[in-house]
Design a protein around this motif. Structure first.
Motif, short mmCIF file in Angstrom:
data_model
loop_
_atom_site.label_atom_id
_atom_site.label_comp_id
_atom_site.label_asym_id
_atom_site.label_seq_id
_atom_site.Cartn_x
_atom_site.Cartn_y
_atom_site.Cartn_z
N ALA A 1 -74.44 -32.08 -60.27
CA ALA A 1 -73.69 -32.77 -59.21
C ALA A 1 -74.11 -34.23 -59.12
N GLN A 2 -75.40 -34.49 -59.22
CA GLN A 2 -75.89 -35.88 -59.16
C GLN A 2 -75.37 -36.70 -60.33
N ASN A 3 -75.16 -36.07 -61.48
CA ASN A 3 -74.62 -36.77 -62.64
C ASN A 3 -73.12 -37.01 -62.54
N SER A 4 -72.48 -36.40 -61.57
CA SER A 4 -71.04 -36.59 -61.34
C SER A 4 -70.82 -36.83 -59.84
N PRO A 5 -71.31 -37.96 -59.32
CA PRO A 5 -71.31 -38.18 -57.87
C PRO A 5 -69.93 -38.30 -57.23
N ASN A 6 -68.89 -38.50 -58.03
CA ASN A 6 -67.54 -38.59 -57.47
C ASN A 6 -66.83 -37.25 -57.44
N ALA A 7 -67.41 -36.24 -58.07
CA ALA A 7 -66.79 -34.92 -58.08
C ALA A 7 -66.90 -34.29 -56.70
N VAL A 8 -65.81 -33.73 -56.23
CA VAL A 8 -65.82 -32.99 -54.96
C VAL A 8 -66.46 -31.63 -55.22
N LEU A 9 -67.49 -31.32 -54.46
CA LEU A 9 -68.14 -30.02 -54.58
C LEU A 9 -67.43 -29.01 -53.68
N CYS A 10 -66.98 -27.93 -54.27
CA CYS A 10 -66.40 -26.82 -53.52
C CYS A 10 -67.49 -25.75 -53.44
N LEU A 11 -68.12 -25.67 -52.27
CA LEU A 11 -69.32 -24.85 -52.10
C LEU A 11 -69.02 -23.59 -51.31
N ASN A 12 -69.55 -22.47 -51.78
CA ASN A 12 -69.43 -21.21 -51.08
C ASN A 12 -70.32 -21.26 -49.84
N ALA A 13 -69.72 -21.38 -48.67
CA ALA A 13 -70.46 -21.50 -47.42
C ALA A 13 -71.22 -20.22 -47.07
N ASP A 14 -70.92 -19.12 -47.72
CA ASP A 14 -71.61 -17.87 -47.44
C ASP A 14 -72.94 -17.75 -48.18
N ASP A 15 -73.21 -18.67 -49.10
CA ASP A 15 -74.45 -18.65 -49.87
C ASP A 15 -75.32 -19.82 -49.42
N SER A 16 -76.42 -19.51 -48.75
CA SER A 16 -77.28 -20.57 -48.22
C SER A 16 -77.86 -21.45 -49.33
N LEU A 17 -78.09 -20.90 -50.49
CA LEU A 17 -78.61 -21.71 -51.60
C LEU A 17 -77.58 -22.73 -52.06
#
Length: 184
Positions: free
Chosen positions: A100-116
């Motif tokens: 993610a840090q290497n692609s800072p413009n990418a929108v992260l779609c994160l599973n909110a059910d996983d705390s990690l």
């Protein structure tokens, strides 16, 4: 999980009449990703595609992302089922963080059910979209074998309003008072 998710995304995009580069077979390391683009190219070497939906192995992001930058990264979950490949889930999480840090413009779609997975939003500059399931599948609390029973920031035990699977569900840290689920 990753291959199924990628194939579902590919099917959804293709059902809209779009042309797509996709590594349907799950060949998700640099060679497999390159092969997906080669197979999608015409004889003149040009791609005839509107989009690419590419599954990438967690550890391969550092080798793949120098060649292209994603617009979106969909991160599903982390479980101990890959201990033989990467060690602890926090090591795998660190690979995703670097990707993610290497692609800072990418929108992260994160599973909110996983705390990690959700913890990434504190550590990277990327824009974030959360998704998840807000319906309990199990009545019991997180088992002793959970992959992430404790807050990654302060190590206090999470309290769960509901569990969907393993450590996935409606969790909250009483110390940090963060509580993220879809729709909130």
């Amino acid at each position: 999980g990753k291959t199924t998710t990628n194939n579902l995304l590919c099917s959804a995009i293709e059902s809209e009449g779009k042309k797509l580069v996709c590594n349907h077979t799950g060949s998700n390391m640099l060679d497999g990703v390159a092969a997906a683009f080669v197979l999608a190219a015409k004889n003149n070497g040009k791609l005839d595609a509107d989009y690419a939906s590419i599954e990438i192995d967690e550890a391969s992001t550092v080798r793949v992302f120098p060649h292209f930058k994603p617009d979106y990264m969909v991160l599903t979950n982390l479980f101990r089922d890959q201990l033989d490949r990467y060690g602890e889930v926090t090591h795998t999480l660190s690979k995703l963080r670097v990707g993610a840090q290497n692609s800072p413009n990418a929108v992260l779609c994160l599973n909110a059910d996983d705390s990690l997975i959700t913890s990434l939003h504190d550590d990277v500059p990327n824009p974030v979209i959360f998704y998840g399931i807000s319906t309990p599948l199990y009545e019991e609390q997180v088992s002793d074998l959970s992959d992430a029973p404790y807050c990654i920031k302060c190590k206090s035990e999470y309290q769960y309003d509901f569990v969907t699977y393993g450590h996935l569900g409606g969790y909250r840290c009483v110390i940090h008072r963060h509580h993220i689920h879809p729709g909130e």
